[in-house]
Design a protein around this motif. Structure first.
Motif, mmCIF file in Angstrom:
data_model
loop_
_atom_site.group_PDB
_atom_site.id
_atom_site.type_symbol
_atom_site.label_atom_id
_atom_site.label_comp_id
_atom_site.label_asym_id
_atom_site.label_seq_id
_atom_site.Cartn_x
_atom_site.Cartn_y
_atom_site.Cartn_z
ATOM 1 N N VAL A 274 48.209 -57.432 -30.283
ATOM 2 C CA VAL A 274 47.791 -58.830 -30.179
ATOM 3 C C VAL A 274 46.616 -58.934 -29.219
ATOM 4 C CG1 VAL A 274 48.491 -61.147 -29.482
ATOM 5 C CG2 VAL A 274 50.106 -59.653 -30.666
ATOM 6 N N ASP A 275 45.529 -59.536 -29.688
ATOM 7 C CA ASP A 275 44.371 -59.756 -28.832
ATOM 8 C C ASP A 275 43.868 -61.182 -29.071
ATOM 9 O OD1 ASP A 275 42.212 -58.490 -27.031
ATOM 10 O OD2 ASP A 275 41.049 -59.450 -28.624
ATOM 11 N N LEU A 315 54.340 -62.738 -35.646
ATOM 12 C CA LEU A 315 53.631 -63.830 -34.978
ATOM 13 C C LEU A 315 53.548 -63.507 -33.493
ATOM 14 C CD1 LEU A 315 55.149 -67.021 -36.668
ATOM 15 C CD2 LEU A 315 52.829 -66.122 -36.921
ATOM 16 N N PRO A 316 52.383 -63.607 -32.881
ATOM 17 C CA PRO A 316 52.243 -63.267 -31.451
ATOM 18 C C PRO A 316 52.955 -64.278 -30.572
ATOM 19 C CG PRO A 316 50.208 -64.225 -32.278
ATOM 20 C CD PRO A 316 51.099 -64.041 -33.473
ATOM 21 N N ALA A 317 53.432 -63.791 -29.426
ATOM 22 C CA ALA A 317 54.147 -64.666 -28.495
ATOM 23 C C ALA A 317 53.187 -65.575 -27.738
ATOM 24 C CB ALA A 317 54.963 -63.813 -27.521
ATOM 25 N N ASP A 323 45.673 -66.382 -23.881
ATOM 26 C CA ASP A 323 45.970 -66.222 -25.304
ATOM 27 C C ASP A 323 45.982 -67.580 -25.996
ATOM 28 O OD1 ASP A 323 46.127 -63.549 -25.307
ATOM 29 O OD2 ASP A 323 48.308 -63.403 -25.306
ATOM 30 N N GLU A 324 45.633 -67.572 -27.279
ATOM 31 C CA GLU A 324 45.730 -68.760 -28.117
ATOM 32 C C GLU A 324 46.594 -68.402 -29.322
ATOM 33 O OE1 GLU A 324 41.812 -69.953 -29.092
ATOM 34 O OE2 GLU A 324 41.203 -70.222 -27.008
ATOM 35 N N PRO A 325 47.921 -68.497 -29.206
ATOM 36 C CA PRO A 325 48.806 -68.013 -30.273
ATOM 37 C C PRO A 325 48.564 -68.722 -31.595
ATOM 38 C CG PRO A 325 50.014 -69.294 -28.633
ATOM 39 C CD PRO A 325 48.659 -69.072 -28.074
#
Length: 378
Positions: A274-275, A315-317, A323-325
């Protein structure tokens, strides 16, 4: 007869005194030259373990440092008024050239580059080996490393608190990026690779230098000519690419499949890294919707990501503050952005299905759905 003897005596005495004076004068000159050699402007004194080639390389490097940081042309390029140039010149001579040359002399004298103080100098941790690498003085670089310089000590680059850790620039960085200070020639990758191999053989940690990946991707970011050889070499030597590197490669046109596959092989789990709040699949789907002309280029990248374990249901946390999930799955993002949509005069949505882009978009949707049957189709 006695007068003649007296004259001879005074003559010989005067000759002796003159000889003594000349000897004293020569000794004084020799002493001055010797002392000059131990000031920052002089030539380093070398330990007996140094070869003639190494001595020459260090001396040339020392001269380069003195000239490159304090010459008038460099100061003029800074746009400084002429009356301030001597002040800055003296300051640079004292804070940069002075300490570096002094360190070089201590190294040469002891035959050991790992002396106290070498790792942290000139305020920000710059080492002689990093400066030698940055200025393409490869002979001096190899000499320093042979005599004990730490190949994993360089320059700590201060960043704000949003970065998880500060970047570090090490002697490997300019070799891989090809970015040198005051280069006097174009240095081929083959020559740079030979020195980089030398550093690796002497303990350089390819993963200690977090800036390497960014240097390698700079040509892509600037849309310049792309050369994947340095980064492929780094990965071959054990460099682990990050999610940031992967997404940079996906983001810019002309991505090379060979390089992306090497990156995925280098770091297990990279396909789901995740980036900036998005997984690689989410990132790719978003680009596909914004730039449908790139669909033909993105389809094989999608296949690679899935081949190396990318999870279409991930799905990213978004736990980090920067971060912008993304709340939608890659398949949903892709389906929300079909290519070549237009409108009729009645304003009814009309999707052109007769374009190559639409066919590729449909195949990509099918690929994502096949790898995640539980996904609810829109």
């Amino acid at each position: 007869m006695n007068k003649i003897r007296v004259r001879k005596f005074w003559r010989y005495t005067s000759y002796t005194l003159a000889g003594l004076l000349i000897t004293l004068l020569l000794a004084a000159v020799a002493g001055a030259v010797w002392l000059w050699g131990w000031t920052w402007k002089g030539t380093p004194q070398f330990h007996e373990s140094w070869t003639p080639e190494e001595r020459t390389a260090i001396a040339e490097f020392d001269v380069f440092l003195q000239k490159s940081f304090v010459n008038e042309s460099s100061l003029a390029l800074m746009g400084l008024p002429e009356d301030l140039q001597p002040v800055l010149k003296a300051l640079l001579a004292k804070t940069i050239c002075g300490p570096v040359s002094e360190q070089l002399r201590q190294i040469a004298e002891t035959g050991d580059a790992a002396i106290p103080g070498v790792k942290n100098m000139v305020g920000r941790g710059v080492t002689p080996s990093l400066l030698a690498s940055q200025s393409a003085h490869f002979g001096a670089l190899k000499a320093l490393i042979r005599h004990g310089a730490n190949p994993n000590a360089g320059l700590n680059i201060e960043t704000d608190d949003s970065m998880p850790e500060n970047l570090v620039e090490l002697p490997l960085t300019p070799l891989i990026s090809g970015d040198f200070i005051h280069p006097d020639k174009n240095i081929s990758w083959e020559e740079r690779r030979g020195i980089a191999d030398f550093l690796i053989e002497h303990g350089a940690d390819i993963n200690a230098d977090r800036i390497i990946g960014l240097c390698c991707f700079m040509p892509y970011m600037l849309h310049e000519e792309k050369d994947s050889a340095p980064l492929l070499w780094a990965i071959e030597k054990g460099y682990k690419a990050t999610g940031e590197h992967l997404q940079l490669m996906i983001n810019f046109e002309g991505a090379q499949l060979e390089l992306i596959e090497a990156m995925l092989k280098s770091n297990p789990g990279l396909s789901n890294a995740v980036d900036d709040g998005k997984t690689p699949l989410q990132h790719l789907a978003k680009i596909a919707g914004a730039e449908p002309q790139r669909l033909a280029e993105l389809e094989p990248i999608l296949k690679l990501l899935l081949q190396y374990g990318a999870d279409p249901a991930l799905l990213p946390a978004g736990t980090d503050e920067y971060d912008e999930p993304e709340s939608r799955l890659p398949l949903q993002i892709l389906r929300d952005n079909p290519p070549e949509s237009s409108r009729l005069r009645t304003d009814a949505a009309f999707l052109r299905r007769d374009t190559p882009e639409y066919a590729i978009w449909q195949r990509m949707c099918e690929l994502l759905e096949a790898h995640n049957p539980a996904t609810t189709a829109k």
